[in-house]
Design a protein around this motif. Sequence first.
Motif, PDB file in Angstrom:
ATOM      1  N   GLU A 118       3.181   2.474  -1.204  1.00 38.09           N
ATOM      2  CA  GLU A 118       1.985   1.479  -1.275  1.00 38.09           C
ATOM      3  C   GLU A 118       2.105   0.695  -0.326  1.00 38.09           C
ATOM      4  O   GLU A 118       2.952  -0.038   0.217  1.00 38.09           O
ATOM      5  CB  GLU A 118       2.287   0.822  -2.874  1.00 38.09           C
ATOM      6  N   ILE A 119       0.877   0.152   0.281  1.00 37.41           N
ATOM      7  CA  ILE A 119       0.944  -0.812   1.240  1.00 37.41           C
ATOM      8  C   ILE A 119       0.575  -2.101   0.900  1.00 37.41           C
ATOM      9  O   ILE A 119      -0.193  -2.620   0.081  1.00 37.41           O
ATOM     10  CB  ILE A 119      -0.584  -0.329   2.283  1.00 37.41           C
ATOM     11  N   GLU A 120       1.840  -2.934   1.166  1.00 31.71           N
ATOM     12  CA  GLU A 120       1.847  -4.414   0.727  1.00 31.71           C
ATOM     13  C   GLU A 120       1.452  -5.093   1.730  1.00 31.71           C
ATOM     14  O   GLU A 120       1.139  -6.506   1.388  1.00 31.71           O
ATOM     15  CB  GLU A 120       3.408  -4.431   0.176  1.00 31.71           C
ATOM     16  N   ASP A 135     -11.314  -6.282   3.547  1.00 30.91           N
ATOM     17  CA  ASP A 135     -10.889  -5.307   2.627  1.00 30.91           C
ATOM     18  C   ASP A 135     -11.291  -4.067   2.342  1.00 30.91           C
ATOM     19  O   ASP A 135     -12.518  -3.902   2.278  1.00 30.91           O
ATOM     20  CB  ASP A 135     -10.377  -6.114   1.290  1.00 30.91           C
ATOM     21  N   PHE A 138      -6.973   1.906   2.583  1.00 29.13           N
ATOM     22  CA  PHE A 138      -6.035   2.647   1.588  1.00 29.13           C
ATOM     23  C   PHE A 138      -5.128   1.756   1.055  1.00 29.13           C
ATOM     24  O   PHE A 138      -4.516   0.938   1.900  1.00 29.13           O
ATOM     25  CB  PHE A 138      -5.678   3.830   2.203  1.00 29.13           C
ATOM     26  N   THR A 139      -4.748   1.981  -0.254  1.00 26.90           N
ATOM     27  CA  THR A 139      -3.663   1.330  -0.896  1.00 26.90           C
ATOM     28  C   THR A 139      -2.247   2.037  -0.739  1.00 26.90           C
ATOM     29  O   THR A 139      -1.180   1.235  -0.927  1.00 26.90           O
ATOM     30  CB  THR A 139      -3.949   0.914  -2.377  1.00 26.90           C
ATOM     31  N   ASN A 140      -2.425   3.405  -0.611  1.00 29.92           N
ATOM     32  CA  ASN A 140      -1.140   4.061  -0.223  1.00 29.92           C
ATOM     33  C   ASN A 140      -1.330   4.974   1.152  1.00 29.92           C
ATOM     34  O   ASN A 140      -2.172   5.411   1.397  1.00 29.92           O
ATOM     35  CB  ASN A 140      -1.062   5.022  -1.351  1.00 29.92           C
ATOM     36  N   ASP A 143      -1.919   8.562   0.572  1.00 33.36           N
ATOM     37  CA  ASP A 143      -3.132   9.214   0.519  1.00 33.36           C
ATOM     38  C   ASP A 143      -3.960   8.942   1.724  1.00 33.36           C
ATOM     39  O   ASP A 143      -5.019   9.796   1.875  1.00 33.36           O
ATOM     40  CB  ASP A 143      -3.670   8.076  -0.444  1.00 33.36           C
ATOM     41  N   TRP A 144      -3.751   7.911   2.671  1.00 39.74           N
ATOM     42  CA  TRP A 144      -4.387   7.795   3.861  1.00 39.74           C
ATOM     43  C   TRP A 144      -3.988   8.963   4.709  1.00 39.74           C
ATOM     44  O   TRP A 144      -5.041   9.724   5.338  1.00 39.74           O
ATOM     45  CB  TRP A 144      -3.797   6.575   4.552  1.00 39.74           C
TER      46      TRP A 144
END
Length: 448
Positions: A118-120, A135, A138-140, A143-144
């Motif tokens: 997960e991208i923090e 914003d 991708f959040t992960n 997945d990217w």
Amino acid sequence: MKKTQALSKLVKVCVAALAGVTLMAVAAQYFFVEDWRWLVGILIGTGLAVFFTVVRPAYVKFRAIYSDLIESEESAKRMTQELNKLYNELGKSYQDLEAVNLVPEDPTTLLKLSTSGEIEFISDRFKQIMSISEDGFFTNIYDWFKEENLNEDFITSLRNILSRGQSWNGELNLTDLDGDLIWLDMSMQPVLHGKSGETKILAIGRDVTEEKEAKQRSREINREAIEKRVREQQYRSVLILEGQEEERKRISQEIHDGIGQMLTGLKLNLEGITPSDSPHMKKRIRDTKDLMKSVIKEVRRVSFNLTPSSLVDFGITPAMKKISQEVSALTNTEVVFENRTNFINRLDKNVETNLYRIVQEAVNNGIKYAAADKIVISFEHNPSHLIVIVEDNGKGFEFKKLEKTGHFGASGHGIFNMKERAAFINGSLDIQTKLGVGTKIIIKLPLS
């Protein structure tokens, strides 16, 4: 040059022997004739006149044109050496291409991730590289990577490496949000975060897109320049090969129509001399006749090797049959021609000439270097290709060693010429050999 000297010596010996024996024979025949001195004087004068007005000018002319041929072959050898250097430069030049004058940027933190990917945190530099204006990224990270169509095995392997607390580094080929290609030199390192001791993953890296593009541009520019030089050199080599063939044809015609006819005339004149009863004189005339026959045979052989009439008049198949017969008759090596699929088609003149020269070189190498006592030339064809095989039972050689040492010593130069000729007619040449088991040369030529 050795060929020129040998042939020059042969013609000189022949002319000297003929002149000497003819004069001796006639002198002996008229020795007891009352006016024999007067007859011998006329004969000597006539012989000298023929020698200086016919035989000597023809010999000088032949020697000059044969020397020109030897010089053109030396020129061709120098050209092929230059061509080989260009091929070597093509490989070496890539070492210089890496020296691109760009100052690389320092690696910076790009992302902070959880152990699950997960991208923090996204740094400003990463947003600049990937053209992120707001914003919506991708959040992960996994997945990217999937969206970027990276290899599934790579993604799985990366996940396993990071989950075990190990680091990873490498280059990634990605696409920014504007659709442009981006190269990232990235390192992902698991670290302990804060007082909680929780493991986080830091993605540290830099944008190397400009370096990649600069190297590629330099490579393309350099490749184009080198390939242009190679094409120019190949074109010059082609012109030399064609010039050699024309020169061979001219010299062959000169030998056949000039020196060959004169030698035949001298042979007929010699046979018309009535020898005396002296056994010694009979033997001298008989030996001279045998020498003359050998000279005529050698002149015919040289003329055939320069430009075989069967190739010009009837095509490659009859020429192969003829060369096998000629070589078998003149050497201790049995040369056999097998037309396994009854190929009778005529090919383009340049194709037939170069194919003939390749086979001729292969046969000569088999005799001279491999010491073969049997050589088989075979033809096989289908609607698209003609396959010519020259196989000998000689001692073979170490082909890999020859490739390392170069193609400009002994038979290596001949092999290089064979490959150049095969490439010139859009064919391929394969050599199969091993010490003690002979050599097999396969030429594959397109028919369409």
